[in-house]
Design an enzyme around this catalytic site. Structure first.
Site, PDB file in Angstrom:
ATOM      1  N   LYS A 214       0.824  -1.216   0.000  1.00 50.67           N
ATOM      2  CA  LYS A 214       0.000   0.000   0.000  1.00 50.67           C
ATOM      3  C   LYS A 214       0.860   1.269   0.000  1.00 50.67           C
ATOM      4  CE  LYS A 214      -3.999  -2.219   2.197  1.00 50.67           C
ATOM      5  NZ  LYS A 214      -5.050  -2.074   3.253  1.00 50.67           N
TER       6      LYS A 214
ATOM      7  N   GLU B 281      -9.450 -10.359  -7.864  1.00 54.11           N
ATOM      8  CA  GLU B 281      -8.520  -9.247  -7.668  1.00 54.11           C
ATOM      9  C   GLU B 281      -7.315  -9.357  -8.611  1.00 54.11           C
ATOM     10  OE1 GLU B 281      -9.818  -8.757  -2.987  1.00 54.11           O
ATOM     11  OE2 GLU B 281      -7.776  -9.428  -3.457  1.00 54.11           O
TER      12      GLU B 281
ATOM     13  N   PHE C  24     -15.667   3.736   6.820  1.00 53.09           N
ATOM     14  CA  PHE C  24     -14.291   4.089   6.481  1.00 53.09           C
ATOM     15  C   PHE C  24     -14.027   4.051   4.977  1.00 53.09           C
ATOM     16  CE2 PHE C  24     -14.399  -0.456   7.615  1.00 53.09           C
ATOM     17  CZ  PHE C  24     -13.881  -1.030   6.458  1.00 53.09           C
TER      18      PHE C  24
ATOM     19  N   ARG D   8       2.644  -6.510   8.778  1.00 54.66           N
ATOM     20  CA  ARG D   8       1.977  -5.315   9.331  1.00 54.66           C
ATOM     21  C   ARG D   8       2.624  -4.895  10.642  1.00 54.66           C
ATOM     22  NH1 ARG D   8      -4.052  -7.095   7.329  1.00 54.66           N
ATOM     23  NH2 ARG D   8      -4.180  -5.712   5.518  1.00 54.66           N
TER      24      ARG D   8
ATOM     25  N   ASN E 283      -1.987   0.427   6.602  1.00 52.57           N
ATOM     26  CA  ASN E 283      -1.560  -0.864   7.164  1.00 52.57           C
ATOM     27  C   ASN E 283      -0.689  -1.688   6.212  1.00 52.57           C
ATOM     28  OD1 ASN E 283      -3.611  -1.722   5.501  1.00 52.57           O
ATOM     29  ND2 ASN E 283      -4.751  -2.803   7.073  1.00 52.57           N
TER      30      ASN E 283
ATOM     31  N   THR F 153      -5.425  -6.858  10.610  1.00 53.28           N
ATOM     32  CA  THR F 153      -5.742  -5.601   9.915  1.00 53.28           C
ATOM     33  C   THR F 153      -5.181  -4.402  10.667  1.00 53.28           C
ATOM     34  OG1 THR F 153      -7.787  -6.633   9.162  1.00 53.28           O
ATOM     35  CG2 THR F 153      -7.626  -4.240   8.941  1.00 53.28           C
TER      36      THR F 153
ATOM     37  N   HIS G 210      -2.076  -5.462   1.501  1.00 50.22           N
ATOM     38  CA  HIS G 210      -3.351  -6.142   1.327  1.00 50.22           C
ATOM     39  C   HIS G 210      -3.111  -7.617   1.017  1.00 50.22           C
ATOM     40  CE1 HIS G 210      -7.246  -7.273  -0.408  1.00 50.22           C
ATOM     41  NE2 HIS G 210      -6.573  -7.773  -1.428  1.00 50.22           N
TER      42      HIS G 210
ATOM     43  N   TYR H 244     -12.551  -1.811  -3.975  1.00 50.77           N
ATOM     44  CA  TYR H 244     -13.084  -1.914  -2.606  1.00 50.77           C
ATOM     45  C   TYR H 244     -14.610  -1.807  -2.561  1.00 50.77           C
ATOM     46  CZ  TYR H 244      -8.455  -1.933  -0.442  1.00 50.77           C
ATOM     47  OH  TYR H 244      -7.185  -2.288  -0.030  1.00 50.77           O
TER      48      TYR H 244
ATOM     49  N   ARG I 210      -2.220 -14.436   4.623  1.00 47.98           N
ATOM     50  CA  ARG I 210      -2.862 -13.611   5.667  1.00 47.98           C
ATOM     51  C   ARG I 210      -2.129 -13.788   6.991  1.00 47.98           C
ATOM     52  NH1 ARG I 210      -7.451 -10.311   4.304  1.00 47.98           N
ATOM     53  NH2 ARG I 210      -8.331 -10.696   6.348  1.00 47.98           N
TER      54      ARG I 210
END
Ligand code: ATP
Ligand code: MG
Length: 138
Positions: A10, A127, A58, A103, A113, A92, A116, A50, A86
């Protein structure tokens, strides 16, 4: 048996100079890079990506953050890819992320964060196809 997931480094992590370290962590964890590109999302692209979060409070902040600078998008191949990736990236909210996760090491906040990771095989395929044509995958 291996399968696939999709990731984005990100804007915060790119801007903070963590791109190389994060790619190292991903490769060291055993993932193979099937496709990768460096780009900046448009507002329309971020809103589409998204869309599942469009009713969440948010959503606006998330879209504005994701278009705030360049990102690195990639398709990754590995054993049990979605779940294992993950686990590699952590919770998150980096405040809740386990020690050693991406993270925990590189994220700034729940918004910024760092990375993704797809949450299902189905979304990994959607995706990955959102960002890459068949000619860009190896
Ligand atoms: P990602 O989809 O980016 O991998 P995730 O699956 O851990 O993250 P999601 O629930 O899909 O989390 O939320 C997408 C993104 O929206 C999160 O990465 C985070 O930046 C932001 N987000 C999620 N929940 C909140 C929240 N309560 N407040 C602010 N931002 C949030
Ligand atoms: Mg998610």
């Amino acid at each position: 048996m291996t399968n696939k997931t999709f990731t984005m480094i990100k804007p915060d992590a790119v801007a903070n100079g963590h791109t190389g370290n994060i790619i190292n962590d991903i490769i060291a964890a055993g993932f193979k890079i099937e496709a990768m590109k460096y780009l900046q999302l448009t507002q329309a692209q971020a809103e589409a990506f998204y869309a599942v979060h469009s009713e969440r409070p948010f959503f606006r902040d998330l879209v504005n953050f994701m278009i705030s600078g360049p990102i690195v998008a990639a398709i990754l191949e590995g054993e049990n890819a979605v779940e294992n990736f993950r686990n590699l990236i952590g919770a998150t909210n980096p405040a809740n992320a386990a020690e050693g996760t991406i993270r925990k090491k590189y994220a700034v906040s729940i918004d910024a964060n760092a990375i993704h990771g797809s949450d299902s095989d189905e979304n990994a395929a959607i995706e990955g196809n959102f960002f890459f044509s068949s000619f860009e995958r190896f």
